[in-house]
Write an enzyme that holds these catalytic residues in place. Structure first.
Site, PDB file in Angstrom:
ATOM      1  N   GLU A   1       8.010 105.241 137.752  1.00  0.00           N
ATOM      2  CA  GLU A   1       7.278 103.969 137.658  1.00  0.00           C
ATOM      3  C   GLU A   1       7.565 103.250 136.346  1.00  0.00           C
ATOM      4  O   GLU A   1       7.662 102.030 136.320  1.00  0.00           O
ATOM      5  CB  GLU A   1       5.756 104.190 137.841  1.00  0.00           C
ATOM      6  CG  GLU A   1       5.010 102.876 138.043  1.00  0.00           C
ATOM      7  CD  GLU A   1       3.492 103.017 138.129  1.00  0.00           C
ATOM      8  OE1 GLU A   1       2.959 104.110 137.859  1.00  0.00           O
ATOM      9  OE2 GLU A   1       2.845 102.002 138.454  1.00  0.00           O
TER      10      GLU A   1
ATOM     11  N   ARG B   1       3.388 117.541 133.494  1.00  0.00           N
ATOM     12  CA  ARG B   1       2.003 117.733 133.951  1.00  0.00           C
ATOM     13  C   ARG B   1       1.925 118.585 135.206  1.00  0.00           C
ATOM     14  O   ARG B   1       0.855 119.114 135.521  1.00  0.00           O
ATOM     15  CB  ARG B   1       1.315 116.368 134.110  1.00  0.00           C
ATOM     16  CG  ARG B   1       1.011 115.737 132.760  1.00  0.00           C
ATOM     17  CD  ARG B   1       0.529 114.329 132.908  1.00  0.00           C
ATOM     18  NE  ARG B   1       1.590 113.356 132.693  1.00  0.00           N
ATOM     19  CZ  ARG B   1       1.566 112.114 133.171  1.00  0.00           C
ATOM     20  NH1 ARG B   1       0.555 111.712 133.913  1.00  0.00           N
ATOM     21  NH2 ARG B   1       2.552 111.292 132.921  1.00  0.00           N
TER      22      ARG B   1
END
Ligand code: PRP
Ligand code: ADE
Length: 176
Positions: free
Chosen positions: A101, A64
């Site tokens: 994460e 991204r």
């Protein structure tokens, strides 16, 4: 003005609880790309911030970060280089494993196009634990270039990613 632009981004970013794993609150940058006014606001906010940083090269993170980097390059008139997940980049590369994460990965950077002492801006959509950004900083520094700033559109402040980074960090929208 700036506050209104940040509000536009906040409205466009869609939040998905428990994605891609239970316990993770996913903040989806693609909402900004569906709303052209928000996308323009995002570009304006970044450009206002980076204009005086004297950047030589913009490095973006797979995948991204590739949406953010070239927007900035066009304004700066400077090249874009990718950091990609392992096995995607041809030629000579340096690699670095890291955790994020919701998983683990290895990043690679092509060494042939990095110049010693070049002033590098690293960009990504989102800073969570900082594992990805930290690996990117390490890779750029391994090549002898200088990281002048890490820029993320979204920062998840409770995960304290910026504490992992020994370089300046800037984010546009923060979530606690
Ligand atoms: C996401 C996001 C950041 C990274 C942040 O990428 O785009 O690059 O996680 O997490 P961290 O701060 O905990 O390291 P992801 O690895 O999901 O890949 P993608 O961009 O290909 O979806
Ligand atoms: N990458 C890592 N954590 C994320 C989150 N919570 N939302 C979107 N992208 C992420």
């Amino acid at each position: 003005n700036k506050t209104e632009k940040i509000q536009l981004l906040r409205k466009a970013i869609v939040t998905y609880p428990n994605f891609p794993k239970p316990g993770v609150t996913f903040r989806d940058i693609f909402g900004i790309f569906r709303d052209i006014t928000a996308l323009r606001a995002m570009k304006d906010l970044i450009v206002e911030h980076i204009l005086f940083l004297e950047v030589d090269v913009v490095v973006g993170l797979d995948s991204r970060g590739f949406l953010v980097g070239p927007l900035i390059c066009m304004e700066l008139g400077k090249p874009f280089l990718p950091i990609r997940k392992k096995g995607k980049l041809p030629g000579k590369v340096v690699e670095h494993a890291f955790s994020l994460e919701y998983g683990e990965a290895t990043f690679e950077l092509q060494t042939d196009f990095m110049k010693k002492g070049a002033r590098v801006l690293i960009v990504d959509d989102l800073l969570a634990t900082g594992g990805s950004m930290r690996a990117a900083v390490d890779l750029v520094q391994l090549t002898g270039s200088k990281v002048i700033e890490c820029l993320a559109i979204i920062e998840l402040t409770t995960l304290k990613g910026r504490e992992k980074l020994n370089v300046p960090v800037h984010s546009v929208v923060q979530y606690g």
